[in-house]
Design a protein around this motif. Structure first.
Motif, PDB file in Angstrom:
ATOM      1  N   ILE A 293       7.827   9.960 -79.429  1.00  0.00           N
ATOM      2  CA  ILE A 293       6.763   9.771 -80.409  1.00  0.00           C
ATOM      3  C   ILE A 293       6.089   8.423 -80.149  1.00  0.00           C
ATOM      4  N   ALA A 294       4.796   8.463 -79.921  1.00  0.00           N
ATOM      5  CA  ALA A 294       4.059   7.215 -79.644  1.00  0.00           C
ATOM      6  C   ALA A 294       3.751   6.483 -80.946  1.00  0.00           C
ATOM      7  N   ASP A 295       3.511   5.200 -80.792  1.00  0.00           N
ATOM      8  CA  ASP A 295       3.111   4.351 -81.907  1.00  0.00           C
ATOM      9  C   ASP A 295       1.868   4.921 -82.586  1.00  0.00           C
ATOM     10  N   GLY A 296       1.906   5.072 -83.888  1.00  0.00           N
ATOM     11  CA  GLY A 296       0.723   5.524 -84.611  1.00  0.00           C
ATOM     12  C   GLY A 296       0.476   7.020 -84.546  1.00  0.00           C
ATOM     13  N   GLU A 297       1.376   7.735 -83.928  1.00  0.00           N
ATOM     14  CA  GLU A 297       1.179   9.180 -83.785  1.00  0.00           C
ATOM     15  C   GLU A 297       1.483   9.904 -85.095  1.00  0.00           C
ATOM     16  N   LEU A 298       0.767  11.016 -85.327  1.00  0.00           N
ATOM     17  CA  LEU A 298       1.107  11.934 -86.406  1.00  0.00           C
ATOM     18  C   LEU A 298       1.577  13.213 -85.729  1.00  0.00           C
ATOM     19  N   ARG A 299       2.887  13.403 -85.684  1.00  0.00           N
ATOM     20  CA  ARG A 299       3.461  14.550 -84.965  1.00  0.00           C
ATOM     21  C   ARG A 299       3.950  15.582 -85.960  1.00  0.00           C
ATOM     22  N   VAL A 300       3.653  16.837 -85.672  1.00  0.00           N
ATOM     23  CA  VAL A 300       4.114  17.907 -86.542  1.00  0.00           C
ATOM     24  C   VAL A 300       5.144  18.757 -85.808  1.00  0.00           C
TER      25      VAL A 300
ATOM     26  N   THR B  85      -1.743  20.621-102.223  1.00  0.00           N
ATOM     27  CA  THR B  85      -1.584  20.693-100.770  1.00  0.00           C
ATOM     28  C   THR B  85      -2.741  19.982-100.072  1.00  0.00           C
ATOM     29  N   ASP B  86      -3.958  20.216-100.560  1.00  0.00           N
ATOM     30  CA  ASP B  86      -5.141  19.533-100.022  1.00  0.00           C
ATOM     31  C   ASP B  86      -4.983  18.031-100.102  1.00  0.00           C
ATOM     32  N   LYS B  87      -4.541  17.584-101.269  1.00  0.00           N
ATOM     33  CA  LYS B  87      -4.377  16.151-101.491  1.00  0.00           C
ATOM     34  C   LYS B  87      -3.312  15.567-100.568  1.00  0.00           C
ATOM     35  N   THR B  88      -2.272  16.361-100.342  1.00  0.00           N
ATOM     36  CA  THR B  88      -1.195  15.906 -99.462  1.00  0.00           C
ATOM     37  C   THR B  88      -1.687  15.784 -98.024  1.00  0.00           C
ATOM     38  N   ALA B  89      -2.510  16.737 -97.593  1.00  0.00           N
ATOM     39  CA  ALA B  89      -3.081  16.665 -96.241  1.00  0.00           C
ATOM     40  C   ALA B  89      -3.905  15.386 -96.100  1.00  0.00           C
ATOM     41  N   GLU B  90      -4.717  15.087 -97.111  1.00  0.00           N
ATOM     42  CA  GLU B  90      -5.523  13.859 -97.075  1.00  0.00           C
ATOM     43  C   GLU B  90      -4.643  12.618 -97.039  1.00  0.00           C
ATOM     44  N   LEU B  91      -3.580  12.668 -97.837  1.00  0.00           N
ATOM     45  CA  LEU B  91      -2.638  11.555 -97.899  1.00  0.00           C
ATOM     46  C   LEU B  91      -1.995  11.308 -96.528  1.00  0.00           C
ATOM     47  N   LEU B  92      -1.599  12.376 -95.859  1.00  0.00           N
ATOM     48  CA  LEU B  92      -0.968  12.230 -94.544  1.00  0.00           C
ATOM     49  C   LEU B  92      -1.954  11.675 -93.524  1.00  0.00           C
ATOM     50  N   LEU B  93      -3.192  12.145 -93.587  1.00  0.00           N
ATOM     51  CA  LEU B  93      -4.207  11.632 -92.658  1.00  0.00           C
ATOM     52  C   LEU B  93      -4.445  10.141 -92.886  1.00  0.00           C
TER      53      LEU B  93
ATOM     54  N   ASP C 171       3.128  25.780 -92.643  1.00  0.00           N
ATOM     55  CA  ASP C 171       1.832  26.373 -92.961  1.00  0.00           C
ATOM     56  C   ASP C 171       0.828  25.969 -91.878  1.00  0.00           C
ATOM     57  N   MET C 172       0.448  26.937 -91.023  1.00  0.00           N
ATOM     58  CA  MET C 172      -0.387  26.616 -89.858  1.00  0.00           C
ATOM     59  C   MET C 172      -1.778  26.086 -90.236  1.00  0.00           C
ATOM     60  N   ALA C 173      -2.294  26.547 -91.370  1.00  0.00           N
ATOM     61  CA  ALA C 173      -3.604  26.043 -91.798  1.00  0.00           C
ATOM     62  C   ALA C 173      -3.494  24.551 -92.094  1.00  0.00           C
ATOM     63  N   PHE C 174      -2.407  24.186 -92.751  1.00  0.00           N
ATOM     64  CA  PHE C 174      -2.127  22.787 -93.066  1.00  0.00           C
ATOM     65  C   PHE C 174      -1.940  21.997 -91.770  1.00  0.00           C
ATOM     66  N   VAL C 175      -1.166  22.570 -90.863  1.00  0.00           N
ATOM     67  CA  VAL C 175      -0.864  21.900 -89.594  1.00  0.00           C
ATOM     68  C   VAL C 175      -2.145  21.627 -88.805  1.00  0.00           C
ATOM     69  N   ARG C 176      -3.001  22.629 -88.720  1.00  0.00           N
ATOM     70  CA  ARG C 176      -4.256  22.478 -87.967  1.00  0.00           C
ATOM     71  C   ARG C 176      -5.083  21.332 -88.518  1.00  0.00           C
ATOM     72  N   ARG C 177      -4.999  21.160 -89.830  1.00  0.00           N
ATOM     73  CA  ARG C 177      -5.800  20.139 -90.496  1.00  0.00           C
ATOM     74  C   ARG C 177      -5.320  18.725 -90.221  1.00  0.00           C
TER      75      ARG C 177
ATOM     76  N   GLU D  18       5.176  22.130 -76.636  1.00  0.00           N
ATOM     77  CA  GLU D  18       4.556  20.962 -77.226  1.00  0.00           C
ATOM     78  C   GLU D  18       3.086  20.970 -76.815  1.00  0.00           C
ATOM     79  N   GLY D  19       2.199  20.671 -77.739  1.00  0.00           N
ATOM     80  CA  GLY D  19       0.783  20.645 -77.367  1.00  0.00           C
ATOM     81  C   GLY D  19      -0.112  20.594 -78.578  1.00  0.00           C
ATOM     82  N   THR D  20      -1.415  20.749 -78.343  1.00  0.00           N
ATOM     83  CA  THR D  20      -2.372  20.776 -79.441  1.00  0.00           C
ATOM     84  C   THR D  20      -2.247  22.104 -80.183  1.00  0.00           C
ATOM     85  N   ALA D  21      -2.847  22.195 -81.351  1.00  0.00           N
ATOM     86  CA  ALA D  21      -2.808  23.438 -82.124  1.00  0.00           C
ATOM     87  C   ALA D  21      -3.353  24.593 -81.286  1.00  0.00           C
TER      88      ALA D  21
END
Ligand code: ADP
Ligand code: MG
Length: 247
Positions: A30-37, A184-192, A206-212, A228-231
């Motif tokens: 995991i790289a510094d600053g990464e958001l990994r799912v 869930t929307d708010k949580t996605a924003e919070l994670l971003l 939840d793949m919709a959440f993951v894609r976001r 491992e890879g992009t959505a």
């Protein structure tokens, strides 16, 4: 500045329960600053992997490195002190305390035991508590008892408690579990938002959440890393479709 050394790395990480390998030979970087799912079917080993990373479970084999430090087997408390913050799937807040008091316990500004007996003067929020509460949408709820919060707010409070401990990397197990669509929307924003200042490793199905929210996805299957890879890459990967997404 972004370090070339991954903030978190595992090497052949394995744990067996009796003979059963719940996590097998996982090499994660995991790289510094990464958001990994991390995604994967029920029982794929996702939560067990987080248990290993935060030291709750000892590996049978393999190593865990935080930057240039081998943290394998140093224990859960020592791992937490070195900057690994873990939010569990079920909230572990103190229901009889206010949101602010919970934050103060998390940052060691307050002891949990007998706090009501000793508190003549209740300390107000400091700048950091205000910032953390603002970030997690709890600024207006600081004086409320945790028992009065909605399910979503409880989850955010627990995240706020993790943030209060100044983690370098945050591990989240299904942070949107049981939430309404709006929560869930708010949580996605919070994670971003979190991803702008922290390294975040999050389990989600939840793949919709993951894609976001994500850039890189790690797919687990039967304890091992399947892909491992992009959505886009993940959703077009035949092995992933067969093992997980197709069902
Ligand atoms: P996921 O989070 O991906 O749904 P888990 O990590 O919870 O999967 O579980 C992976 C596998 O390991 C499952 O088959 C589960 O039953 C098993 N397992 C998890 N923890 C234990 C344990 N403490 N003892 C025995 N088996 C366990
Ligand atoms: Mg799980």
């Amino acid at each position: 500045t972004v370090s070339a050394v991954p903030i978190l790395r595992t090497q052949k990480l394995t744990v067996r329960f009796d003979e059963f390998p719940a996590v097998r030979d996982v090499d994660l970087s995991i790289a510094d600053g990464e958001l990994r799912v991390i995604i994967g079917a029920n029982g794929a080993g996702k939560s067990t992997l987080l248990d290993l990373l935060c030291g709750k479970t000892l590996p049978s084999e393999g190593e865990i490195w935080l930057r240039d430090r081998n943290i394998t087997g140093i224990g859960e408390a020592a791992i937490a002190r070195s900057g690994v913050g873990r939010k569990f799937q079920t909230p572990t807040v103190f229901k009889d305390m206010t949101v602010l008091e919970n934050l103060q316990v998390a940052s060691n500004r307050r002891v949990r035991v007998f706090q009501n007996l000793f508190d003549r003067v209740k300390p107000g929020p400091n700048d950091k508590e205000i910032a953390v509460a603002e970030r997690t949408g709890l600024l207006g709820s600081l004086k409320r008892k945790a028992s009065e919060l909605s399910h979503g707010q409880l989850q955010w409070l627990e995240l706020a408690m993790v943030l209060s401990q100044d983690p370098k990397i945050i591990l989240l197990d299904e942070p949107a579990a049981g939430m309404t669509a709006a929560e869930t929307d708010k949580t996605a924003e919070l994670l971003l938002d979190l991803a702008g200042s922290h390294t975040v490793l999050v389990i989600e199905h939840d793949m919709a959440f993951v894609r976001r929210i994500c850039e890189t996805i790690t797919v687990m299957h039967q304890g091992a890393v399947l892909a491992e890879g992009t959505a886009e890459e993940i959703e077009g990967n035949p092995a992933v479709i067969e093992a997980y997404l197709g069902s």
